[in-house]
Design an enzyme around this catalytic site. Structure first.
Site, PDB file in Angstrom:
ATOM      1  CG  ASP A  38       4.548  -1.445 -10.555  1.00  0.00           C
ATOM      2  OD1 ASP A  38       4.532  -0.434  -9.824  1.00  0.00           O
ATOM      3  OD2 ASP A  38       5.181  -2.477 -10.275  1.00  0.00           O
ATOM      4  CG  ASN A  86      -1.053   2.215  -3.816  1.00  0.00           C
ATOM      5  OD1 ASN A  86      -1.646   2.167  -4.897  1.00  0.00           O
ATOM      6  ND2 ASN A  86       0.021   1.475  -3.581  1.00  0.00           N
TER       7      ASN A  86
END
Length: 258
Positions: A38, A86
């Site tokens: 991340d 996503n």
């Protein structure tokens, strides 16, 4: 327990990194390490760069960490590359993320083969663009006989979806008389998951300072140790991974016992 940045290297500046690696390897190395990579976008934003620049830099870190995990004799490295959520990101960013596997494997596959790394993928492959699927299929085919580190990409993956799919398949087998209700167990459900041939992660790492799981391997990480760091993924180094493993080695894993 959740720790950030275990200070393993303080006071050891005069000791070579290679020596530290060998010392850590004398202890227990987690068989399966899973990483939520991340912070690529925020890394780029801090540098006034487009988000895709962060993803490109993150790809270089994947190469570095894969090699290092192999050196440490980690058996499985699962990387959360793209979640089922996503797709909500801007189309330009999603299109670039779908190009990354092709770009990554186009340059790195020969090294993976040389390092005896086996490539695998979990996730909904049918929604991926054809060029992305072909790149992954080529890598899996060319490394399927390798016996070293398993580099497992979670691509278009969501754990809730995985569990629902597993239950659906189990129910179908039950309707066909292949499964009896009284036979259903944790082990049986695990056998229907995408990770059925892999051990559960012993260590879960998340970068960027976020303290959440984000629908990642919810069933498999029931007894995993968590390690969080504020470092964005493009800045993650071999030293950070060694810190995480050293922290893991200092924890007492009781699995509900005393």
């Amino acid at each position: 327990m959740m720790f950030k940045n275990f200070p393993f290297f303080k006071g050891k500046k005069d000791t070579s990194f290679d020596h530290l690696v060998e010392e850590v390897k004398k202890g227990y190395i987690p068989e399966h390490i899973a990483i939520i990579m991340d912070g690529n976008g925020r890394w780029a934003k801090r540098r006034a760069m487009p988000r895709i620049a962060g993803h490109h830099e993150g790809m270089q870190v994947v190469k570095k960490i894969t090699k290092f995990a192999s050196k440490l004799n980690v058996k499985v490295l699962t990387l959360y590359a793209f979640s089922t959520e996503n797709w909500k990101r801007p189309k330009k960013e999603v299109d670039y993320l779908m190009q990354l596997p092709e770009e990554f494997l186009g340059t790195f596959l020969p090294e993976l083969i040389e390092e005896n790394v086996q490539v695998r993928v979990i996730g909904q492959q049918d929604r991926l663009p054809t060029h992305t699927r072909r790149a992954m299929e080529k890598a899996m085919e060319e490394t399927k006989e390798n016996t070293g580190l398993i580099l497992n990409f979670a691509l278009n993956y969501g754990s809730r979806d995985e569990i629902v799919s597993a239950v659906q398949h189990m129910m179908k087998d039950s309707e066909e008389g292949k499964v009896r209700v009284e036979d259903v167990s944790e082990e049986m459900l695990s056998s229907y998951l995408m990770t059925s041939s892999l051990p559960d992660p012993e260590l879960l790492i998340r970068t960027s300072g976020e303290l959440r799981i984000s629908n990642f391997m919810l069933w498999q990480i029931a007894y995993s140790e968590f390690w969080f760091t504020d470092v964005y993924w493009p800045d993650f180094t071999e030293e950070h991974l060694l810190n995480a493993i050293t922290d893991f080695q200092h924890r007492g894993r009781r699995f509900g016992g005393v």
